[in-house]
Design a protein around this motif. Structure first.
Motif, PDB file in Angstrom:
ATOM      1  N   VAL A 284       3.403   4.350  -8.561  1.00  0.00           N
ATOM      2  CA  VAL A 284       3.022   3.609  -7.900  1.00  0.00           C
ATOM      3  C   VAL A 284       2.419   3.788  -6.348  1.00  0.00           C
ATOM      4  N   GLY A 285       2.014   5.062  -6.589  1.00  0.00           N
ATOM      5  CA  GLY A 285       1.442   5.616  -5.169  1.00  0.00           C
ATOM      6  C   GLY A 285       1.603   7.278  -5.241  1.00  0.00           C
ATOM      7  N   ARG A 286       0.184   7.839  -4.806  1.00  0.00           N
ATOM      8  CA  ARG A 286      -0.033   9.153  -4.624  1.00  0.00           C
ATOM      9  C   ARG A 286      -0.598   9.517  -3.191  1.00  0.00           C
TER      10      ARG A 286
ATOM     11  N   VAL B  47       0.887  -1.075   0.065  1.00  0.00           N
ATOM     12  CA  VAL B  47       0.074   0.001  -0.020  1.00  0.00           C
ATOM     13  C   VAL B  47       0.878   1.400   0.009  1.00  0.00           C
ATOM     14  N   ILE B  48       0.703   2.065  -1.101  1.00  0.00           N
ATOM     15  CA  ILE B  48       1.301   3.492  -1.003  1.00  0.00           C
ATOM     16  C   ILE B  48       0.532   4.387  -1.329  1.00  0.00           C
ATOM     17  N   GLY B  49       0.116   5.231  -0.377  1.00  0.00           N
ATOM     18  CA  GLY B  49      -0.854   6.170  -0.478  1.00  0.00           C
ATOM     19  C   GLY B  49      -2.117   5.927  -1.002  1.00  0.00           C
ATOM     20  N   ASP B  50      -2.572   5.923  -2.542  1.00  0.00           N
ATOM     21  CA  ASP B  50      -4.086   5.428  -2.642  1.00  0.00           C
ATOM     22  C   ASP B  50      -3.876   4.459  -3.629  1.00  0.00           C
ATOM     23  N   VAL B  51      -2.805   3.766  -3.693  1.00  0.00           N
ATOM     24  CA  VAL B  51      -2.555   2.580  -4.490  1.00  0.00           C
ATOM     25  C   VAL B  51      -2.371   1.481  -3.748  1.00  0.00           C
ATOM     26  N   VAL B  52      -3.050   0.158  -4.111  1.00  0.00           N
ATOM     27  CA  VAL B  52      -2.937  -1.079  -3.611  1.00  0.00           C
ATOM     28  C   VAL B  52      -2.401  -1.957  -4.739  1.00  0.00           C
ATOM     29  N   GLU B  53      -1.076  -2.528  -4.799  1.00  0.00           N
ATOM     30  CA  GLU B  53      -0.846  -3.400  -5.888  1.00  0.00           C
ATOM     31  C   GLU B  53       0.161  -4.703  -5.496  1.00  0.00           C
ATOM     32  N   ASN B  54       0.359  -5.330  -6.106  1.00  0.00           N
ATOM     33  CA  ASN B  54       1.440  -6.356  -6.028  1.00  0.00           C
ATOM     34  C   ASN B  54       2.861  -5.828  -6.135  1.00  0.00           C
TER      35      ASN B  54
ATOM     36  N   SER C 181       8.755  16.137  -6.988  1.00  0.00           N
ATOM     37  CA  SER C 181       8.146  14.793  -7.314  1.00  0.00           C
ATOM     38  C   SER C 181       7.179  14.916  -6.028  1.00  0.00           C
ATOM     39  N   GLU C 182       5.899  14.668  -6.310  1.00  0.00           N
ATOM     40  CA  GLU C 182       4.880  14.134  -5.487  1.00  0.00           C
ATOM     41  C   GLU C 182       4.552  12.846  -5.045  1.00  0.00           C
ATOM     42  N   ASN C 183       4.720  12.154  -6.358  1.00  0.00           N
ATOM     43  CA  ASN C 183       4.168  10.621  -6.348  1.00  0.00           C
ATOM     44  C   ASN C 183       5.365   9.740  -5.919  1.00  0.00           C
ATOM     45  N   ALA C 184       5.053   8.396  -5.659  1.00  0.00           N
ATOM     46  CA  ALA C 184       5.993   7.286  -5.220  1.00  0.00           C
ATOM     47  C   ALA C 184       6.106   6.723  -6.600  1.00  0.00           C
ATOM     48  N   VAL C 185       7.303   6.334  -7.045  1.00  0.00           N
ATOM     49  CA  VAL C 185       7.575   5.819  -8.301  1.00  0.00           C
ATOM     50  C   VAL C 185       8.395   4.552  -8.098  1.00  0.00           C
TER      51      VAL C 185
END
Length: 282
Positions: free
Chosen positions: A168-170, A50-57, A119-123
């Motif tokens: 990968v996350g915001r 889980v990173i911010g608003d994104v849940v993924e593998n 940069s504001e987002n996770a990458v």
């Protein structure tokens, strides 16, 4: 939610904190958020994050850059580990103050660091930058403090100018609805391998079943069980590719109790059988 440096030593005595861990799959830091930058390299292990608003593998080999004040956590799959039964990763934590000091001491870095600070987002890095970062981070394991500073300056250039990356996350908008949805995501993350009932999940959120269903559908565009099923299928995909478990074992480990049903749902979502998916992606 903000837990600044709670899980890391005070880095005031160092330019940045370098952490190389080789631990059991379930000993990772829980969901947290800090006012520092975090660069993480997954050497061994896979699972769901889980990173911010994104849940993924996620899977081994990934390198993720997380800006300050984005909540995040990694949930490792207990079936994916090294010969010692452990996962391994490298994390570098550094402050904005460190970046400002670098600009003052090394004017040559000013453009690169300015790019990074915007940069504001996770990458997640890909391509050649990913390969170079993997080499640099691995080399830092056996370096002393001064050698690591040299390596980290090279890393700063790579993560600042890197064009081969994906988001990968915001940052999560701090609203009650978003916080509640994130809490539901964490519940799924912690319990998807077990039987989850609507009564249990709605009660854990302090909501009536009907209100919970309406809320979840409005926030995600899907029913809770549709989302849960898709989440379990994605988790099973990781196990098919990253482990040698049988399809039956993966069916159970991903929260399904009936193999024929699992096979039908898998084919409906992925367009192929679990066995064919494994053969194609391994």
């Amino acid at each position: 939610m903000k837990q600044n440096l709670k899980y890391y030593p005070n880095i005031k005595t160092k330019s940045f904190h370098f952490d190389h861990v080789h631990i059991q799959w379930n000993q990772q830091v829980p969901l947290h958020q800090q006012q520092t930058w975090e660069l993480s390299y997954i050497i061994t292990g896979s699972g769901i994050r889980v990173i911010g608003d994104v849940v993924e593998n996620f899977s081994e080999g990934e390198i993720i850059l997380i800006p300050p004040n984005i909540s995040h956590c990694w949930s490792f799959d207990k079936s994916v580990h090294d010969s010692h039964g452990k996962i391994e990763n490298i994390t570098i934590v550094f402050e904005n103050e460190f970046l400002k000091n670098c600009i003052q001491i090394f004017p040559e870095l000013s453009v690169a660091i300015s790019e990074l600070q915007n940069s504001e987002n996770a990458v997640s890095f890909t391509g050649e930058p990913l390969q170079k970062l993997q080499i640099l981070l691995t080399s830092m394991i056996n370096q002393n403090g001064i050698e690591r500073i040299s390596s980290f300056i090279k890393i700063l250039e790579l993560i600042s100018y890197g064009k081969e990356m994906r988001i990968v996350g915001r940052p999560v908008i701090e609203s009650k609805k978003e916080k509640k949805l994130q809490k539901i995501h964490l519940y799924i993350l912690s319990n998807f391998q077990s039987n989850i009932t609507l009564e249990e999940v709605s009660k854990s959120m302090g909501m009536q079943k009907s209100s919970f269903c309406v809320f979840f559908k409005r926030m995600t565009g899907k029913s809770f069980f549709t989302y849960l099923t898709e989440f379990r299928i994605e988790s099973s995909c990781q196990m098919l590719v990253k482990t040698r478990l049988s399809v039956k074992e993966i069916c159970i480990a991903s929260g399904f109790n009936d193999i024929p049903y699992y096979n039908r749902v898998f084919k409906k979502i992925k367009g192929t059988s679990p066995g064919n998916y494994r053969n194609k992606h391994q």
